[in-house]
Design a protein around this motif. Structure first.
Motif, PDB file in Angstrom:
ATOM      1  N   TYR A 151       0.962  -1.256   0.127  1.00 40.33           N
ATOM      2  CA  TYR A 151      -0.006   0.136  -0.042  1.00 40.33           C
ATOM      3  C   TYR A 151       0.566   1.268  -0.011  1.00 40.33           C
ATOM      4  N   ASP A 152       0.572   2.434  -0.760  1.00 41.47           N
ATOM      5  CA  ASP A 152       1.109   3.460  -0.664  1.00 41.47           C
ATOM      6  C   ASP A 152       0.686   4.393   0.456  1.00 41.47           C
ATOM      7  N   LEU A 153       1.430   5.055   0.823  1.00 44.38           N
ATOM      8  CA  LEU A 153       1.103   5.863   2.136  1.00 44.38           C
ATOM      9  C   LEU A 153       0.098   7.136   2.083  1.00 44.38           C
ATOM     10  N   THR A 154      -0.013   7.055   0.707  1.00 48.13           N
ATOM     11  CA  THR A 154      -1.199   8.354   0.162  1.00 48.13           C
ATOM     12  C   THR A 154      -2.390   7.767   0.924  1.00 48.13           C
ATOM     13  N   PRO A 155      -3.242   8.684   1.592  1.00 54.18           N
ATOM     14  CA  PRO A 155      -4.654   8.359   2.038  1.00 54.18           C
ATOM     15  C   PRO A 155      -5.470   8.239   0.996  1.00 54.18           C
ATOM     16  N   SER A 156      -6.559   7.613   1.285  1.00 48.91           N
ATOM     17  CA  SER A 156      -7.797   7.403   0.143  1.00 48.91           C
ATOM     18  C   SER A 156      -8.471   8.752   0.111  1.00 48.91           C
ATOM     19  N   ASP A 157      -9.526   8.724  -0.752  1.00 52.71           N
ATOM     20  CA  ASP A 157     -10.326  10.069  -1.162  1.00 52.71           C
ATOM     21  C   ASP A 157     -10.846  10.361   0.252  1.00 52.71           C
ATOM     22  N   TRP A 158     -11.392   9.342   1.040  1.00 51.09           N
ATOM     23  CA  TRP A 158     -11.895   9.778   2.320  1.00 51.09           C
ATOM     24  C   TRP A 158     -10.889   9.955   3.608  1.00 51.09           C
ATOM     25  N   GLY A 159      -9.502  10.024   3.441  1.00 47.71           N
ATOM     26  CA  GLY A 159      -8.685  10.281   4.380  1.00 47.71           C
ATOM     27  C   GLY A 159      -8.060   9.030   5.044  1.00 47.71           C
ATOM     28  N   TRP A 160      -8.730   7.859   4.575  1.00 49.98           N
ATOM     29  CA  TRP A 160      -8.178   6.572   5.455  1.00 49.98           C
ATOM     30  C   TRP A 160      -7.009   6.191   4.642  1.00 49.98           C
ATOM     31  N   PRO A 161      -6.026   5.314   5.553  1.00 47.70           N
ATOM     32  CA  PRO A 161      -4.997   5.001   4.955  1.00 47.70           C
ATOM     33  C   PRO A 161      -5.311   3.853   4.026  1.00 47.70           C
ATOM     34  N   PRO A 212      13.756  -1.081   9.781  1.00 51.10           N
ATOM     35  CA  PRO A 212      14.739  -0.147   9.975  1.00 51.10           C
ATOM     36  C   PRO A 212      14.878   1.101   8.908  1.00 51.10           C
ATOM     37  N   SER A 213      14.426   0.652   7.780  1.00 52.40           N
ATOM     38  CA  SER A 213      14.600   1.285   6.336  1.00 52.40           C
ATOM     39  C   SER A 213      13.344   2.653   6.574  1.00 52.40           C
ATOM     40  N   PHE A 214      12.596   2.387   7.324  1.00 52.90           N
ATOM     41  CA  PHE A 214      11.192   3.246   7.386  1.00 52.90           C
ATOM     42  C   PHE A 214      11.911   4.643   8.459  1.00 52.90           C
ATOM     43  N   SER A 215      12.839   4.466   8.879  1.00 53.20           N
ATOM     44  CA  SER A 215      13.697   5.696   9.665  1.00 53.20           C
ATOM     45  C   SER A 215      13.867   6.671   8.858  1.00 53.20           C
ATOM     46  N   ARG A 216      13.947   6.525   7.542  1.00 49.13           N
ATOM     47  CA  ARG A 216      14.346   7.645   6.457  1.00 49.13           C
ATOM     48  C   ARG A 216      13.101   8.170   5.709  1.00 49.13           C
ATOM     49  N   ALA A 217      11.909   7.526   6.380  1.00 50.42           N
ATOM     50  CA  ALA A 217      10.773   8.058   5.589  1.00 50.42           C
ATOM     51  C   ALA A 217      10.147   9.446   6.242  1.00 50.42           C
ATOM     52  N   ARG A 218       9.284  10.146   5.649  1.00 48.89           N
ATOM     53  CA  ARG A 218       9.187  11.296   5.811  1.00 48.89           C
ATOM     54  C   ARG A 218       7.575  11.467   5.470  1.00 48.89           C
ATOM     55  N   PRO A 219       6.576  10.858   6.174  1.00 50.99           N
ATOM     56  CA  PRO A 219       5.304  10.944   5.513  1.00 50.99           C
ATOM     57  C   PRO A 219       4.765  12.164   6.028  1.00 50.99           C
ATOM     58  N   GLN A 220       3.793  12.857   4.989  1.00 52.55           N
ATOM     59  CA  GLN A 220       3.185  14.138   5.233  1.00 52.55           C
ATOM     60  C   GLN A 220       2.008  14.102   6.341  1.00 52.55           C
ATOM     61  N   SER A 221       1.599  13.028   6.545  1.00 52.31           N
ATOM     62  CA  SER A 221       0.487  12.712   7.731  1.00 52.31           C
ATOM     63  C   SER A 221       0.523  11.277   8.140  1.00 52.31           C
ATOM     64  N   THR A 222       0.118  11.076   9.620  1.00 50.81           N
ATOM     65  CA  THR A 222      -0.112   9.703   9.925  1.00 50.81           C
ATOM     66  C   THR A 222      -1.655   9.715  10.475  1.00 50.81           C
ATOM     67  N   LYS A 223      -2.335  10.699   9.985  1.00 46.78           N
ATOM     68  CA  LYS A 223      -3.719  10.703  10.300  1.00 46.78           C
ATOM     69  C   LYS A 223      -4.439   9.398  10.168  1.00 46.78           C
ATOM     70  N   TYR A 224      -5.116   8.684  11.036  1.00 46.95           N
ATOM     71  CA  TYR A 224      -5.758   7.521  10.761  1.00 46.95           C
ATOM     72  C   TYR A 224      -5.238   6.193  10.834  1.00 46.95           C
ATOM     73  N   TRP A 225      -4.120   6.465  10.692  1.00 43.33           N
ATOM     74  CA  TRP A 225      -2.940   5.164  10.448  1.00 43.33           C
ATOM     75  C   TRP A 225      -3.265   3.900  11.630  1.00 43.33           C
ATOM     76  N   PHE A 226      -3.576   4.534  12.816  1.00 42.25           N
ATOM     77  CA  PHE A 226      -3.763   3.306  13.555  1.00 42.25           C
ATOM     78  C   PHE A 226      -5.326   3.503  14.179  1.00 42.25           C
ATOM     79  N   TYR A 227      -6.204   4.196  13.698  1.00 45.14           N
ATOM     80  CA  TYR A 227      -7.633   4.305  14.117  1.00 45.14           C
ATOM     81  C   TYR A 227      -8.360   3.005  13.904  1.00 45.14           C
ATOM     82  N   GLU A 228      -9.043   2.567  14.877  1.00 46.75           N
ATOM     83  CA  GLU A 228      -9.741   1.467  14.884  1.00 46.75           C
ATOM     84  C   GLU A 228      -8.761   0.077  14.964  1.00 46.75           C
TER      85      GLU A 228
END
Length: 97
Positions: free
Chosen positions: A55-65, A81-97
Motif C-alpha cells: 500500500y502507498d502511504l497516500t490516504p484514500s479519497d476519504w482520508g483513510w490509509p 529499519p529502512s522506514f527511519s528515512r521516511a518522511r510521511p506528510q501525515s499519519t492521520k488515521y493510520w492506527f484508528y480502529e
C-alpha cells in the motif's frame, strides 16, 4: 603514491554517490501479510519484491490509509529499519480502529 590515494578517494566518492542515488529512489509504503496478520512499513525500492499486499502511504479519497480495508485483521505493526528515512506528510488515521 598519490595515484593510489586518488583512486581510493574516487572509488569512495563513487560509492557515496551510488548510495545517495539509491536512497533518493526510495519509496515509502506498507505491506500487509495475511499469513501472520502483520503490517510492515518500509522505505526502500523493493516494494515489488515484498510478499503480501503493498500500500502507498497516500490516504484514500476519504482520508483513510490504503490498508484500512484490512484494519480488522492487523494484529502486529512493524517498522522496518529502512522506514527511519521516511518522511510521511501525515499519519492521520493510520492506527484508528
Amino acid at each position: 603514491m598519490k595515484s593510489i590515494a586518488f583512486k581510493q578517494f574516487a572509488a569512495l566518492l563513487f560509492m557515496l554517490m551510488a548510495t545517495a542515488n539509491a536512497l533518493a529512489n526510495d519509496e515509502d509504503y506498507a505491506v500487509f501479510t495475511s499469513n501472520d496478520y502483520t503490517l510492515t512499513f518500509y522505505s526502500d525500492n523493493l516494494k515489488s519484491t515484498r510478499p503480501g499486499t503493498a500500500y502507498d502511504l497516500t490516504p484514500s479519497d476519504w482520508g483513510w490509509p490504503q490498508w484500512h480495508e484490512n484494519h480488522y485483521y492487523i494484529k502486529k505493526v512493524v517498522f522496518n529499519p529502512s522506514f527511519s528515512r521516511a518522511r510521511p506528510q501525515s499519519t492521520k488515521y493510520w492506527f484508528y480502529e
